[in-house]
Structures are given as structure tokens and as C-alpha cells.
Scaffold this motif. Structure first.
Motif, PDB file in Angstrom:
ATOM      1  N   HIS A   1       0.883  -1.256  -0.069  1.00  0.00           N
ATOM      2  CA  HIS A   1       0.040   0.210  -0.048  1.00  0.00           C
ATOM      3  C   HIS A   1       0.955   1.239  -0.068  1.00  0.00           C
ATOM      4  O   HIS A   1       0.588   2.108  -0.808  1.00  0.00           O
TER       5      HIS A   1
ATOM      6  N   ARG B   1       0.975   4.144  -2.664  1.00  0.00           N
ATOM      7  CA  ARG B   1       0.554   5.472  -2.354  1.00  0.00           C
ATOM      8  C   ARG B   1       1.845   6.590  -2.818  1.00  0.00           C
ATOM      9  O   ARG B   1       1.510   7.655  -3.186  1.00  0.00           O
TER      10      ARG B   1
ATOM     11  N   LYS C   1       1.310   8.056  -6.422  1.00  0.00           N
ATOM     12  CA  LYS C   1       0.434   9.196  -6.595  1.00  0.00           C
ATOM     13  C   LYS C   1       1.298  10.349  -7.165  1.00  0.00           C
ATOM     14  O   LYS C   1       0.252  11.171  -7.876  1.00  0.00           O
TER      15      LYS C   1
ATOM     16  N   PRO D   1      -2.911   9.203 -10.483  1.00  0.00           N
ATOM     17  CA  PRO D   1      -3.790   9.724  -9.368  1.00  0.00           C
ATOM     18  C   PRO D   1      -4.169   8.207  -8.503  1.00  0.00           C
ATOM     19  O   PRO D   1      -4.375   8.311  -7.098  1.00  0.00           O
ATOM     20  N   GLU D   2      -4.367   7.312  -9.101  1.00  0.00           N
ATOM     21  CA  GLU D   2      -5.095   5.983  -8.502  1.00  0.00           C
ATOM     22  C   GLU D   2      -4.075   4.767  -9.059  1.00  0.00           C
ATOM     23  O   GLU D   2      -3.931   4.615 -10.236  1.00  0.00           O
ATOM     24  N   SER D   3      -4.018   3.648  -8.053  1.00  0.00           N
ATOM     25  CA  SER D   3      -3.433   2.504  -8.423  1.00  0.00           C
ATOM     26  C   SER D   3      -4.337   1.376  -7.814  1.00  0.00           C
ATOM     27  O   SER D   3      -4.278   1.594  -6.839  1.00  0.00           O
ATOM     28  N   TYR D   4      -4.409   0.229  -8.462  1.00  0.00           N
ATOM     29  CA  TYR D   4      -5.070  -0.917  -7.658  1.00  0.00           C
ATOM     30  C   TYR D   4      -4.238  -2.234  -8.110  1.00  0.00           C
ATOM     31  O   TYR D   4      -3.643  -2.639  -9.328  1.00  0.00           O
TER      32      TYR D   4
ATOM     33  N   THR E   1      -4.794  -1.190  -2.932  1.00  0.00           N
ATOM     34  CA  THR E   1      -5.033  -0.305  -3.455  1.00  0.00           C
ATOM     35  C   THR E   1      -4.240   1.018  -2.751  1.00  0.00           C
ATOM     36  O   THR E   1      -3.552   1.049  -1.737  1.00  0.00           O
ATOM     37  N   SER E   2      -4.107   2.323  -3.673  1.00  0.00           N
ATOM     38  CA  SER E   2      -3.394   3.287  -3.086  1.00  0.00           C
ATOM     39  C   SER E   2      -4.362   4.312  -1.992  1.00  0.00           C
ATOM     40  O   SER E   2      -3.959   5.334  -1.511  1.00  0.00           O
ATOM     41  N   PHE E   3      -5.551   3.596  -1.841  1.00  0.00           N
ATOM     42  CA  PHE E   3      -6.475   4.272  -0.896  1.00  0.00           C
ATOM     43  C   PHE E   3      -6.566   3.469   0.626  1.00  0.00           C
ATOM     44  O   PHE E   3      -5.982   2.651   0.652  1.00  0.00           O
TER      45      PHE E   3
ATOM     46  N   SER F   1     -11.065   2.588   3.413  1.00  0.00           N
ATOM     47  CA  SER F   1     -11.799   2.982   2.333  1.00  0.00           C
ATOM     48  C   SER F   1     -12.046   2.022   1.320  1.00  0.00           C
ATOM     49  O   SER F   1     -13.163   1.854   0.759  1.00  0.00           O
TER      50      SER F   1
ATOM     51  N   TRP G   1      -7.084   4.379 -18.132  1.00  0.00           N
ATOM     52  CA  TRP G   1      -6.585   3.464 -17.415  1.00  0.00           C
ATOM     53  C   TRP G   1      -5.693   2.566 -18.186  1.00  0.00           C
ATOM     54  O   TRP G   1      -5.570   2.232 -19.334  1.00  0.00           O
TER      55      TRP G   1
END
Length: 344
Positions: A76, A80, A83, A87-90, A101-103, A107, A148
Motif C-alpha cells: 500500500h 501511495r 500518486k 492518481p490511483e493504482s490498484y 490499492t492506493s487508498f 476506504s 486506465w
């Protein structure tokens, strides 16, 4: 439609058509090249991210509730840190649910469904088959264009997905607006140029048209002014030659009418002379001779009129010999008759 308006219409249509067609082709090719490049970059970023230590076997034991394990936390943290690039990665499992995820974990925990990827099942399957894939650009939640990128890990099932900025279309929109403004500017410039060129052609033609009307009405005293330009100037010179030719023809016509009047006056004078002599004589023989001369002069007058009518009718000239003795005798007799009536 007047010649000036047709000239402007053709020039504006040509300019707009040319700039629009060229601009559209340039915009389309630029869009294709930039889309292909962004697609390649999305695949490359996803593949590069997958190759920075993401090992599928290390995620096989992650189950819901294992978010506090060292493996999940380390992965993670790595996502992160990405970023700054994406912006986002999974990291997706084989059933497209979340692994890491990067969240934050609260979340999107392990095993959480990710409905945003339902639209990209084809791309995910492509990535699992060929190694990587990318989606079409779309607008994200902040109205920015994103895209994506997908890369499969070594087990062939786990997929690393990254969301990349796809704002390359914004320059394309700027290019499209610039091309539109360029087409409008080209149309305006073409209209101005066409108006100038049309004026340089139409104004001399209008002047020559007024000259032609003046000549048609018989006002031939004023010469045709010379015009610049090759074709228009040649037309002006031709109209001047036509004016001069009409004047020469009128002079010849007046001369011909004067000669006809003179030819008619001579027999009329003979008729008057012989008729007066016949009225004064008492001798029947002399009177008969004078009346015969009157009839001869009338016949001569009729011949002159017939000759004039024949001249007015188009006919082919015919060569032949003519006897001039008769006209000479008639002229001598006419002169003798005039001498007889002159007072001594």
C-alpha cells in the motif's frame, strides 16, 4: 448572381474548404498519434509499476481483514508513493476485486468489489492474455480526462491497474479551436481578396458596358478610354476599333447617299427640262421626241433606283463587258438640250 458575388463565393468556398479539409486531416492525424502514444505510455507505466517488486505470489494469502499485515502495508505504501505519477493504482485479484490499492484500508479493504472496472472487463481480459492493455480516455470525477492502464503480474491472473492523466486531448481541442479560427480568418481574407480582384475585373467591365451602351445609342464622338490589364485592355482597344469603324461606315454611307441623290437629281433635271421644252413647242414631231426623252429619263431614274435596291441586297459580283456608248450619247444629248435653253 452578379459576377462580383460569384467571384467572392467561389474564393470563400475554396478557402474555407481547403483550410477545413487540411485542418481536419491534421487534427485527425494528430489525435491518432497522440492517442496511440498515450496508450503506449499507459501500458508502459502499468508494466513499469508491475515490475517494481509486485510479486503475485505475495498477495495470494491476502484475505479480508489482513490489511494490517506487513505485506499489505508495504505494498500500500508503495502504491501511495506512485500518486505523484498516477492518481490511483490498484492490484486486482482474478475476480477483479481489490487486493491492495492506493487508498486507505478503511476506504477500500481487501476483497471489496470495484464497480468502476465493470466497464473494462474486455481490457482486463486482454491484459491477462497479452500482458498489458489500456482503456479509452474518459472524464474523471474532477472532469479531467484520464485513462486506465493494465499490466498482468507473473501468475497471469493478478492485474496491476493505474489511472493516468489523459489531458493530451486538451491541446487537440485547442488545435481544433485554432483551426476553426483559422478557417474563419481564411474566409474573411479570401472575401477581401476576392472583392479586390473582382473589383479590378468588374469595374473595367462595367465601364466598357457603359461605353457599349453609348455606342449603341449613337454617341460616337467620345473615344473609348484605354484600360489596364491584358484581356480587358484588349477588349477596350477592340471596342475603340469598332467605334472608329462605325464612324468610317457612317462617312461612307453619307457619301453614298450624296452620290445617289446626285444620280437621281440628273434624270429629274432632264425630265423637267424636256417636259418644259415639250410644253413650249408647237411641232408634233418635236414634242413626240421630247416626250420620248422624258420617258427615257424616267426609265433611267427607275434604273438608278433598281441599282440602289440591288446594292442593298447581298449578291455575288459578276464580271462582264459593258457598252458605255449609250450613256455617253445620252450625256451629250442632255448637255445639248441644256445649251439650247440657255439664253444667248
Amino acid at each position: 448572381m452578379s459576377l462580383r458575388r460569384r467571384f467572392i463565393f467561389v474564393m470563400v468556398t475554396f478557402a474555407v474548404g481547403l483550410t477545413a479539409a487540411g485542418g481536419f486531416m491534421a487534427w485527425r492525424e494528430a489525435g491518432r498519434a497522440m492517442t496511440a502514444e498515450l496508450d503506449r505510455r499507459a501500458r508502459w507505466v502499468a508494466r513499469a509499476g508491475a515490475d517494481i517488486g509486485l510479486i503475485a505470489s505475495s498477495f495470494s494469502g491476502l484475505l479480508p481483514g489482513f490489511e494490517d499485515t506487513r505485506t499489505w502495508e508495504a505494498t500500500h505504501e508503495r502504491l501511495r508513493q506512485l500518486k505523484s505519477i498516477v492518481p490511483e493504482s490498484y492490484i486486482l485479484s482474478a475476480d477483479n476485486t481489490a487486493l491492495v490499492t492506493s487508498f486507505p484500508a478503511d476506504s477500500i479493504p481487501i476483497g471489496a468489489p470495484l464497480p468502476q472496472f465493470e466497464l473494462y472487463r474486455a481490457e482486463l481480459e486482454e491484459a491477462r492474455l497479452v500482458g498489458d492493455a489500456s482503456s479509452f480516455p474518459f472524464r474523471g470525477e474532477d472532469d479531467r480526462r484520464v485513462q486506465w492502464g493494465f499490466a498482468v503480474l507473473e501468475d497471469g491472473e493478478t492485474v496491476f491497474a493505474v489511472l493516468m492523466p489523459a489531458d493530451h486531448l486538451e491541446p487537440l481541442e485547442t488545435l481544433q479551436n485554432n483551426l476553426l479560427l483559422g478557417s474563419i480568418a481564411a474566409a474573411v481574407l479570401a472575401a477581401i481578396l476576392a472583392a479586390v480582384l473582382a473589383g479590378s475585373v468588374v469595374r473595367p467591365m462595367e465601364r466598357l458596358s457603359r461605353v457599349a451602351i453609348r455606342i449603341q445609342r449613337g454617341h460616337l464622338d467620345k473615344p473609348v478610354a484605354a484600360e489596364g490589364g491584358h484581356e480587358v485592355g484588349r477588349l477596350a482597344r477592340a471596342m475603340e476599333r469598332m467605334r472608329v469603324g462605325i464612324l468610317e461606315r457612317d462617312d461612307q454611307l453619307r457619301l453614298m447617299l450624296a452620290q445617289v441623290a446626285h444620280e437621281i437629281r440628273n434624270p429629274l433635271g432632264g425630265v423637267e427640262l424636256f417636259a418644259a421644252a415639250a410644253a413650249e413647242t408647237e411641232e408634233p414631231v418635236e414634242r413626240a421626241r421630247l416626250i420620248a426623252r422624258v420617258r427615257s429619263e424616267v426609265a433611267a431614274l427607275n434604273d438608278i433606283i433598281n441599282d440602289f435596291l440591288s446594292y442593298a441586297r447581298p449578291m455575288s459580283p459578276a464580271e462582264g463587258a459593258s457598252d458605255v456608248r449609250g450613256p455617253i450619247r445620252e450625256a451629250v444629248e442632255l448637255v445639248e438640250a441644256e445649251l439650247d435653253v440657255l439664253p444667248l
